[in-house]
Write a protein that holds these residues in place. Structure first.
Motif, mmCIF file in Angstrom:
data_model
loop_
_atom_site.group_PDB
_atom_site.id
_atom_site.type_symbol
_atom_site.label_atom_id
_atom_site.label_comp_id
_atom_site.label_asym_id
_atom_site.label_seq_id
_atom_site.Cartn_x
_atom_site.Cartn_y
_atom_site.Cartn_z
ATOM 1 N N ILE A 141 -0.860 34.784 -20.487
ATOM 2 C CA ILE A 141 -0.032 34.129 -21.504
ATOM 3 C C ILE A 141 1.250 34.906 -21.783
ATOM 4 O O ILE A 141 2.341 34.317 -21.883
ATOM 5 C CB ILE A 141 -0.843 33.934 -22.801
ATOM 6 C CG1 ILE A 141 -1.998 32.961 -22.545
ATOM 7 C CG2 ILE A 141 0.056 33.399 -23.923
ATOM 8 C CD1 ILE A 141 -2.922 32.775 -23.728
ATOM 9 N N TRP A 144 3.848 23.800 -23.916
ATOM 10 C CA TRP A 144 2.454 23.468 -24.179
ATOM 11 C C TRP A 144 1.548 24.643 -23.825
ATOM 12 O O TRP A 144 1.784 25.360 -22.841
ATOM 13 C CB TRP A 144 2.038 22.267 -23.344
ATOM 14 C CG TRP A 144 2.613 20.964 -23.799
ATOM 15 C CD1 TRP A 144 3.479 20.752 -24.832
ATOM 16 C CD2 TRP A 144 2.362 19.688 -23.208
ATOM 17 N NE1 TRP A 144 3.783 19.418 -24.922
ATOM 18 C CE2 TRP A 144 3.113 18.743 -23.943
ATOM 19 C CE3 TRP A 144 1.584 19.255 -22.139
ATOM 20 C CZ2 TRP A 144 3.094 17.384 -23.635
ATOM 21 C CZ3 TRP A 144 1.565 17.908 -21.827
ATOM 22 C CH2 TRP A 144 2.310 16.982 -22.573
ATOM 23 N N SER A 145 0.504 24.781 -24.611
ATOM 24 C CA SER A 145 -0.533 25.757 -24.285
ATOM 25 C C SER A 145 -1.371 25.208 -23.133
ATOM 26 O O SER A 145 -1.285 24.025 -22.780
ATOM 27 C CB SER A 145 -1.428 25.993 -25.499
ATOM 28 O OG SER A 145 -2.161 24.809 -25.799
ATOM 29 N N ASP A 203 5.145 33.675 -20.936
ATOM 30 C CA ASP A 203 6.241 33.616 -21.903
ATOM 31 C C ASP A 203 7.475 34.359 -21.397
ATOM 32 O O ASP A 203 8.608 33.974 -21.699
ATOM 33 C CB ASP A 203 5.800 34.203 -23.247
ATOM 34 C CG ASP A 203 4.852 33.283 -23.998
ATOM 35 O OD1 ASP A 203 4.857 32.068 -23.707
ATOM 36 O OD2 ASP A 203 4.107 33.773 -24.871
ATOM 37 N N GLU A 207 -4.449 24.625 -23.280
ATOM 38 C CA GLU A 207 -5.335 23.620 -23.870
ATOM 39 C C GLU A 207 -4.625 22.275 -24.004
ATOM 40 O O GLU A 207 -5.220 21.215 -23.758
ATOM 41 C CB GLU A 207 -5.830 24.097 -25.235
ATOM 42 C CG GLU A 207 -6.776 25.290 -25.202
ATOM 43 C CD GLU A 207 -6.070 26.620 -24.958
ATOM 44 O OE1 GLU A 207 -6.763 27.602 -24.619
ATOM 45 O OE2 GLU A 207 -4.820 26.672 -25.094
#
Length: 213
Positions: free
Chosen positions: A182, A194-195, A186, A197
């Motif tokens: 993650i 969007w994540s 970034d 999930e």
């Protein structure tokens, strides 16, 4: 549209540099309205069985992914006509009568630009099936999934277009996540997005097994 340069290998891929909006060019912005489009094959599969066209949707890109050279100079969105002109050039170069007798003819919206930030991409997708006599037309869209209102609206319309024009597995949606780390993601893609999930949840809605997806 005027093709000003081309390079590559006919047996793998050909890249075309296309000048658009010639009426707006002057000494200060001579490179402002240039895009890339590509035609490619997938060895050892011959062109007669699979042919892929890759088109740009923006002049540069506003996302500025750290590894991509398209984000250095963003100059705006292409119109649907400008997107389709790239496809028409590459098709008519090989098939002047617009009949593409290839079992897997795929058009990827994945060269310069983030497609989900340009609503003209949706219009181009709607018009594509009527432009060419292609028995098996596939489309593909690559996105980093920006988390902005305009992109959210785009993705909702994308489901409708897929179901209406490209059902039965003829639409390939690619999320360019680039890494599952993650923090690293970034760094590579420096925008709100969007994540994982949220991507998974949208994928569940996008895929329609009952329609052959």
């Amino acid at each position: 549209m005027k093709v000003i340069a081309e390079y590559g290998n006919e047996d793998i891929a050909k890249v075309y540099l296309a000048q658009l909006r010639e009426d707006k060019i002057d000494k200060e912005n001579s490179k402002k309205f240039i895009v890339e489009c590509v035609e490619s094959v997938q060895p050892p599969i011959p062109r007669e069985k699979k042919w892929v066209l890759i088109v740009s949707t923006m002049f540069g890109c506003p996302i500025k992914c750290t590894f991509c050279d398209a984000g250095g100079d963003y100059s705006g969105k292409l119109t649907a006509e400008e997107i389709l002109a790239q496809i028409a050039y590459m098709v008519r170069r090989r098939f002047p009568n617009n009949h593409v007798p290839i079992p897997k003819f795929k058009i990827q919206f994945a060269r310069m630009g983030e497609p989900s930030l340009n609503p003209a991409v949706l219009e181009a997708m709607r018009r594509l099936p009527q432009m060419f006599d292609a028995p098996v037309l596939h489309v593909s869209l690559s996105t980093v999934a920006p988390k902005v209102r305009t992109a959210d609206k785009f993705f909702e319309e994308l489901i409708e277009i897929k179901d209406r024009y490209y059902s039965r597995g003829r639409f390939q949606l690619q999320f360019s996540i680039h890494t599952t780390d993650i923090e690293k993601r970034d760094e590579l893609i420096p925008i709100r997005k969007w994540s994982f999930e949220e991507i998974a949840a949208y994928g569940d809605r996008f895929c329609s097994p009952e329609k052959g997806d």
